[in-house]
Design an enzyme around this catalytic site. Structure first.
Site, mmCIF file in Angstrom:
data_model
loop_
_atom_site.group_PDB
_atom_site.id
_atom_site.type_symbol
_atom_site.label_atom_id
_atom_site.label_comp_id
_atom_site.label_asym_id
_atom_site.label_seq_id
_atom_site.Cartn_x
_atom_site.Cartn_y
_atom_site.Cartn_z
ATOM 1 N N GLN A 131 -4.346 4.653 -1.764
ATOM 2 C CA GLN A 131 -4.838 5.545 -2.818
ATOM 3 C C GLN A 131 -6.112 4.984 -3.423
ATOM 4 O OE1 GLN A 131 -2.165 5.832 -6.175
ATOM 5 N NE2 GLN A 131 -2.907 7.837 -6.753
ATOM 6 N N SER A 134 -8.631 3.993 -8.724
ATOM 7 C CA SER A 134 -9.166 3.069 -9.729
ATOM 8 C C SER A 134 -10.437 2.372 -9.259
ATOM 9 C CB SER A 134 -8.116 2.011 -10.086
ATOM 10 O OG SER A 134 -7.001 2.599 -10.719
ATOM 11 N N SER A 166 -3.314 -0.248 -3.520
ATOM 12 C CA SER A 166 -2.054 -0.779 -3.006
ATOM 13 C C SER A 166 -1.989 -0.702 -1.487
ATOM 14 C CB SER A 166 -0.877 -0.004 -3.601
ATOM 15 O OG SER A 166 -0.855 -0.113 -5.004
ATOM 16 N N GLU A 249 3.708 11.637 -7.747
ATOM 17 C CA GLU A 249 4.016 10.206 -7.840
ATOM 18 C C GLU A 249 5.149 9.939 -8.814
ATOM 19 O OE1 GLU A 249 1.520 6.047 -8.380
ATOM 20 O OE2 GLU A 249 0.842 7.825 -9.466
ATOM 21 N N SER A 368 -2.458 3.529 -17.550
ATOM 22 C CA SER A 368 -2.165 2.520 -18.563
ATOM 23 C C SER A 368 -1.513 3.156 -19.783
ATOM 24 C CB SER A 368 -3.448 1.787 -18.980
ATOM 25 O OG SER A 368 -4.268 2.648 -19.759
#
Length: 389
Positions: A131, A134, A166, A249, A368
């Site tokens: 993915q 970020s 990841s 997700e 976050s």
């Protein structure tokens, strides 16, 4: 949600339970409990073979429609599948990002050609995905991404950097949010691209974590390329596609996460009994709070199943992330002084130490706490927007 299971559901439970019991034997049986948060490095190739063994028996992508290679399970049966998989202590699957995130996105929003190209290989666990959201300057603030892509002929040319990607070191593909044009709003001009990682122009650098492992990576795109038709949705309208992926997700698969959390809590309680920490009234209260907190997470997840993944998914992320971080701190408290030393040189951590160190990231990845709280405050409660410099 009413989770009263029908006779057909209970028959399905017996089917998946019997299959897992029969197949988690021998070489596969030795994989039990491996993988998971902070331990994705464990027996990766062997877990990949286990996932392909599941695929051959029709046990991957079980929630997908039958016409796309899945089983078309009802919501109740999906819950049962994830419960039984966790109950069996089966190894963590390696195809989560393809099966649970990209696949549903393509089923809902992809073109027939994209579906035909990618979905069968996800079902068969022949291609793994990562993915690309970020960035160093755009973590949970996805609208601030600076990775850019420009269309040259029949290909997109991509330049920029992604971080906290990841398992990119094991993946063949990455779904990347990149800016392809400038709009009046920050959310405009983003596109959702499907990018091959095995090409010149892509560099993957694993990030060494506190756990001594490297689940996360930096990914650099230097004139990397992907075909012009490998954009999901309209070019410049990728924000909605990216948000849809995040909704998947935080869907039904998180129920298995809670069962693994319960197993971790049981280890913490066993450790407290062994060290005598269970006799400390303060620690005993913290253990009780952890038990109650996990029940709240479970009930919230069940209540929100079946509906659109709106603010409930943000609440769920805040709940489990803070709970799991606090469990890591509780684990160190009940372990006492032995928590301060490694099990063996040079850096052999036990399960509770790994839990503590990896869970420090729980309130950051996947959205976050700070950003999610702002979203809830501004968009749900109608509070004034946070001042931004």
């Amino acid at each position: 949600m009413d989770l009263t299971y029908s006779p057909e559901d209970e028959q399905f439970r017996g089917e998946i339970r019997d299959w897992l019991d029969a197949n988690l034997q021998g070489e596969f049986g030795r994989l039990k409990g491996l993988g998971g948060s902070g331990r994705e490095h464990e027996a990766f190739e062997e877990r990949l073979e286990w996932n392909r063994h599941m695929a051959a028996a029709g046990w991957t992508c079980v929630a997908w429609p039958v016409e796309h290679g899945g089983r078309g399970l009802s919501l109740a049966q999906q819950v049962i599948f994830h419960q039984e998989y966790a109950r069996s202590n089966a190894p963590a699957r390696v195809n989560h990002l393809g099966e649970e995130l990209l696949g549903p996105t393509l089923i809902d929003l992809g073109t027939p050609e994209q579906q035909q190209r990618f979905l069968p290989k996800i079902v068969a666990v022949e291609e793994l995905w990562s993915q690309g959201y970020s960035e160093p300057g755009a973590g949970s603030d996805l609208a601030n991404v600076s990775t850019r892509a420009r269309l040259e002929g029949d290909q997109w040319v991509i330049n920029g950097q992604k971080v906290w990607t990841s398992l990119a070191q094991h993946a063949q593909w990455c779904f990347v949010v990149a800016r392809t044009s400038d709009g009046e709003r920050r959310h405009d001009g983003l596109s959702y691209l499907l990018v091959p990682l095995e090409q010149e122009g892509v560099e993957i650098r694993p990030i060494l974590q506190l756990t001594g492992t490297s689940e996360f990576n930096e990914v650099f795109f230097d004139d990397a390329r992907t075909d012009a038709d490998l954009v999901v949705g309209e070019p410049g309208k990728g924000w909605g596609v990216a948000m849809a992926t995040l909704g998947y997700e935080r869907g039904v698969s998180t129920l298995a996460q809670q069962i693994s959390y319960r197993r971790e809590l049981e280890v913490v309680i066993e450790t407290a009994r062994r060290t005598g920490a269970i006799d400390d009234p303060v620690l005993r209260d913290r253990i009780t709070e952890a038990h109650l907190g996990l029940e709240i997470i479970r009930l919230h997840a069940l209540r929100s199943l079946g509906g659109e993944q709106g603010y409930e998914s943000s609440v769920a992320k805040i709940l489990w992330a803070r709970w799991h971080r606090d469990l890591g701190e509780l684990a160190m408290a009940v372990a006492g002084p032995e928590a301060l030393t490694v099990a063996a040189e040079p850096y052999d951590l036990d399960d509770l130490q790994t839990l503590f160190l990896f869970s420090r990231a729980d309130t950051l990845y996947g959205g976050s706490d700070e950003i999610l709280r702002n979203v809830l405050a501004e968009r749900v409660l109608g509070l004034p927007r946070e001042a931004r410099s």
